[in-house]
Every structure is written in structure tokens, then in C-alpha cells.
Write an enzyme that holds these catalytic residues in place. Sequence first.
Site, PDB file in Angstrom:
ATOM      1  N   LYS A 206      34.440  34.918  48.817  1.00 36.45           N
ATOM      2  CA  LYS A 206      35.699  35.680  48.866  1.00 36.45           C
ATOM      3  C   LYS A 206      36.257  35.844  47.450  1.00 36.45           C
ATOM      4  O   LYS A 206      36.623  36.919  47.027  1.00 36.45           O
ATOM      5  CB  LYS A 206      36.681  34.944  49.772  1.00 36.45           C
ATOM      6  CG  LYS A 206      38.017  35.592  49.920  1.00 36.45           C
ATOM      7  CD  LYS A 206      38.859  34.813  50.918  1.00 36.45           C
ATOM      8  CE  LYS A 206      40.326  35.122  50.740  1.00 36.45           C
ATOM      9  NZ  LYS A 206      41.172  34.312  51.609  1.00 36.45           N
ATOM     10  N   GLY A 267      38.778  31.735  54.438  1.00 40.55           N
ATOM     11  CA  GLY A 267      37.331  31.506  54.405  1.00 40.55           C
ATOM     12  C   GLY A 267      36.805  30.953  55.720  1.00 40.55           C
ATOM     13  O   GLY A 267      35.831  31.459  56.290  1.00 40.55           O
ATOM     14  N   GLU A 353      40.142  21.112  57.494  1.00 41.83           N
ATOM     15  CA  GLU A 353      40.704  21.830  56.353  1.00 41.83           C
ATOM     16  C   GLU A 353      42.015  22.500  56.756  1.00 41.83           C
ATOM     17  O   GLU A 353      42.902  22.702  55.932  1.00 41.83           O
ATOM     18  CB  GLU A 353      39.706  22.867  55.825  1.00 41.83           C
ATOM     19  CG  GLU A 353      39.916  23.202  54.361  1.00 41.83           C
ATOM     20  CD  GLU A 353      38.763  23.947  53.742  1.00 41.83           C
ATOM     21  OE1 GLU A 353      38.137  23.416  52.815  1.00 41.83           O
ATOM     22  OE2 GLU A 353      38.468  25.066  54.179  1.00 41.83           O
ATOM     23  N   HIS A 384      21.410   8.170  72.245  1.00 45.36           N
ATOM     24  CA  HIS A 384      20.528   7.098  71.771  1.00 45.36           C
ATOM     25  C   HIS A 384      20.993   6.601  70.414  1.00 45.36           C
ATOM     26  O   HIS A 384      20.227   5.965  69.687  1.00 45.36           O
ATOM     27  CB  HIS A 384      19.091   7.618  71.703  1.00 45.36           C
ATOM     28  CG  HIS A 384      18.623   8.134  73.029  1.00 45.36           C
ATOM     29  ND1 HIS A 384      17.952   7.345  73.931  1.00 45.36           N
ATOM     30  CD2 HIS A 384      18.810   9.336  73.638  1.00 45.36           C
ATOM     31  CE1 HIS A 384      17.712   8.050  75.034  1.00 45.36           C
ATOM     32  NE2 HIS A 384      18.233   9.267  74.868  1.00 45.36           N
TER      33      HIS A 384
HETATM   34  C1  G6Q Z   1      37.757  27.929  53.623  1.00 41.43           C
HETATM   35  C2  G6Q Z   1      37.860  27.348  52.309  1.00 41.43           C
HETATM   36  C3  G6Q Z   1      36.560  27.150  51.600  1.00 41.43           C
HETATM   37  C4  G6Q Z   1      35.938  28.430  51.043  1.00 41.43           C
HETATM   38  C5  G6Q Z   1      34.823  28.047  50.075  1.00 41.43           C
HETATM   39  C6  G6Q Z   1      34.116  29.240  49.515  1.00 41.43           C
HETATM   40  O1  G6Q Z   1      38.680  28.223  54.327  1.00 41.43           O
HETATM   41  O2  G6Q Z   1      38.785  28.012  51.561  1.00 41.43           O
HETATM   42  O3  G6Q Z   1      35.604  26.508  52.396  1.00 41.43           O
HETATM   43  O4  G6Q Z   1      35.461  29.227  52.072  1.00 41.43           O
HETATM   44  O5  G6Q Z   1      35.351  27.253  49.040  1.00 41.43           O
HETATM   45  O6  G6Q Z   1      35.015  30.075  48.861  1.00 41.43           O
HETATM   46  P1  G6Q Z   1      34.588  31.484  48.360  1.00 41.43           P
HETATM   47  O7  G6Q Z   1      34.262  32.300  49.559  1.00 41.43           O
HETATM   48  O8  G6Q Z   1      35.739  32.028  47.593  1.00 41.43           O
HETATM   49  O9  G6Q Z   1      33.359  31.295  47.517  1.00 41.43           O
END
Ligand code: G6Q
Length: 546
Positions: A206, A267, A353, A384
Amino acid sequence: MSDLTRSAPWAALVAHHKTLAKVQMRDLFAQEPRRFDRFSLEVGPLFLDYSRNRLTNRTLSLLLDLARDADLEGWIDRLFAGEAVNHTEKRPALHIALRNRSNCPILVDGIDVMPAVNAVLERMRTFSGAVRDGSWTGFSGASIRDVVAIGIGGSSLGPRLAVEALAPYAKGGPRIHFVANVDGAEISSVLDGLDPGRTLFVVTSKTFTTAETLVNARTARAWYLEKGGDSAALDRHFVAVSSNAAKVAEFGLDPDKSFAMWDWVGGRYSLWSAVGLPIAIAIGFDRFVELLEGAHEMDEHFRSAALDANMPVLLGLIGTWYGSFFGAPSHAVLPYDRRLAQLPAFLQQLDMESNGKRVMRDGEAVDYPTGPIVWGGVGTDGQHAFFQLLHQGTRLVPADFIAAIEPDHGLPEHHRMLLANCLAQGEALMRGRTLVEVNAELAAAGLDPAEQARLAPHMVCPGNQPSNTILMRRLDPRSLGALLALYEHKVFVQSVLWRINPFDQFGVELGKKLATGILAELEAGAPSGSRDSSTNGLIARCLARP
Ligand code: G6Q
């Protein structure tokens, strides 16, 4: 005390807990022959049995009072209306827009986001179709045989779970591999044996600033070029999914050819967006849409059903009952389905999270436990291994059992055994085995009274371990979509009850920041000696020559 723990609904639940703390679920079942009918519910492809919980009608009614006092209905409306429910980052959390199959307008700052969502979905349809049917070719003119999805956390866990869970629907598509960890062992083993001319890298981030993802993407690009890949055809082998066009360009990829996402998607809530591109490539776009439809069905239910017949609300209330009033520290996720092996890890991130927070929305410290430690593993393997603690340990461990009634393989005997074990474990955890029952068994086996007395205490299982059971007809895209949306909304419900913001994650920043400084020391080959003695000592040890 906080306003919450001082409130009348909270105090009523504390008092009610005292009256139920010693009640055995097996007695509740004996008293109420229709308990299963009363405490079960079907929504779209999912059936939930929540009768094996330490609760009565009165418990639920008090929990519903707590929900109303927290204005849960108002918060659900605000979530769906695109209000800035993530108030620290001043953003909405609009994962529901990504799967809004009714296509009704959803406004952010007065602008309908649906045209942009639909445009990206259309591009995903075209691209995934071309990769799957072989018309998307690499530099040598050959079709794509392997897709390597690079990303971490929310940019990996959801797609990884879905691709594995929906493997029977992936016939005819390329192989999908995931690389998340910065540990070079992961990317080296994935790249080993791949043909650069037939490999597509989907780099998902992202922010496009995540260190692990960028280093893996650079390594992948270097590998591609070293193995003879044509630098002029880079964009036939690398696509980006990101909300940060500038950083995508800085990396050397054309932002116009990348797949957009938006800052109003968290994310861990993003698998429904272009982050799900590896899913669409794996199972085909039409099946990906079925995943969205399953989630949308759950969204509509969550938005419109009465609180007392609302599946995510009920799961959220029950979880809060154990976490906040029984003090249960954890929640176990127990899928009886090998294809859901990644579900505990996915839910761990989603829940921990989101609700691993210590201050309320207004910044005041909470004075009650918030999100549980989520853990788990697939049955029957777990039976198990760690199930012993559930049966005879000293802790209360609420659990969710998840299973599909029909398998996607041709081994019905295996599936009957799997289901029998799933149902039996829930029963065993609820009923337990009393001293009287143990003694009767030992006597029937011919043991003398002295031997009975010696063994019996070790064989008693106290029972009263609560569980929910979620059944679906098949583990297909629609059921999976509904299941994951169910948990997303359950987590939201709990955040509302606890008055916390589930959509930020400032806690993960600190370690990242410190790692940058330590990396500089490791690269320079010289410890700065500026940290605590443990960190200094460990840095020095990593740098010492043998
Ligand atoms: C999710 C978090 C985290 C994020 C990763 C990857 O909600 O914010 O897990 O998705 O740190 O981030 P980027 O997509 O920005 O690489």
C-alpha cells in the site's frame, strides 16, 4: 474507573458473571432441550452454533445492553456511511466498498468511491484473464507459468489464505508463490527453478515503502535480469499494487500500469481490493467476484439484522463476555480443514493488530483487557498436540471450530472422520468427564478400587470449555468471503464495545524504526555502543568474527 467499567450494563454483567461462574454447560443443555435451536443462526452460506457457550438468555440480554450503551448500531452506520471511524488517521475504513456488489454510492469527502473501485476491478478482470489464458506473455513470447506475490502483513496474509483455501478452484491457472519475509531463505527457495521468461512478480505494498517488500522486489528484479530477462520487458514481468504512485515510479515501474488502492483501505482489510490480484489470477476473476459476493452478503446482514440475530454481533459479544468478564486471555481458531491452515495467522493479524490497543478513542487508558491473543491450528493435527491443555489445563480457552460439510476431494471416509472429530472435540470440551464417569469406566474395565482412586483424578476432564462451531456446505469462494467478513465485523463489534480504534496500528512502528538504526550498525560493521547492554551485546556478537 473508566466510564465503561462504571456503567450500569458493565456492572450488571460483573454481577451476572458471579452467578454463572460455576454453572456447567452440560447442566444448561440438560435443562434446555432446545438450546441448540435457540442459540444457532444461519446467514448466507454460514451456519453458527453458539449453544456451547457459558451463557443464558439473560447473559445475552445484558451483553446487548452493553452493545446499545456503546451505540453499536450508530457505529455500524458510521462504518458503512464512510465516516472517519479511523479517527487517529482521520480516515474511513471502507473495506465494505470493495465488495459492494449492490453498487450503491459510498461517499468519501462527498465523492462516490464506487466508480474507482469498479474501474480497478475491471482492470483486474482483464489482467487476470490474460495471465490465465496465456495471452499475457513474457519477454520470450511464452505464457506465465509462475506468479510470485511479494508483500507482507496485510499485503500478503489474506491473498495467501484465499489462494490456499480455494486451491480446488484454481485449475488451469499459473502456480502462485508468496514471498513475505525479509529472510533471504524465503525468496531464494521460491526463485529456485523458476523460468524468468514465464514468471510474473506482483509487488504489493500500500505504501510502497515497506523495507521487506522493497528488498524482496529488488532481489527479484536482479534475479530476472541476471537470468537473462529483457530489461525492456520489465513491465511484462513486474506489476505493482499500491496507493503510492510516486514510490512505484521511483522503484522503476510504470504507475499507469499498476493497480491502485486507497488510503481508506486498511492493509489487513485489503484482500478484497487489487491486493487480491493473486487470488483473481489463481481462481479466475468470476470466482474472485463470488468471494466478494459472499463478503457482501455478510456485510448486508451485519448492517441490517437486529443485534440479537446478527452473527458478527453475537460472536463479538460472546468474545467480550469471556475476555472482559471471565478474564480469558486467548481465543483459539480451530479449522477442521487443511486448506484453512493459514486462517489462524490471518485472524491473528486481523484481531491482534486491530484490537491490541490500550487506550480508548479519547486517549484515556482502558481499565479492562482488550483484544485476545489469537492462536490456533488445524484439526485433527491439534488434537495430537495442544488440545491436551484445552481438556485438562487450568485456563479458560474459548475456541471457534470451523468446518465444511462436503469436501472437494473424493475421499468421503476421510471427511466423515474429520467432521466426527470436529464435532466430538466441541462436545468433549463442553461436557468433560466427571469423576463419577471416570470411576464407572475404570470399574467396568475391571480395575480394583485402589487403582481406580490412583488414576481417576488424572483422568477427569472438567469440561465447560466454550466453543462456537461454524459450518459451511463447502469451502468455496462465497463461503470464504462470508467467513472472513464475519470475522472482520466481529473484530469491529469488539472495538466498539471496548471504545478503541481498531483501524490504526502505531505499535508496529517502533520496532521498524529501531531496526533501521541497528541495520546501519550492522552495515557499518561497527556497534555504536549507544543502546542498552543487551542490544549492544547482541549487535557485537553478530558482528564478531569467529
Ligand atoms: C495491516 C498493517 C500491515 C501492513 C504491512 C504492509 O493492516 O498495516 O500489516 O499491511 O506492514 O504494508 P504495505 O502494504 O504498506 O507494504
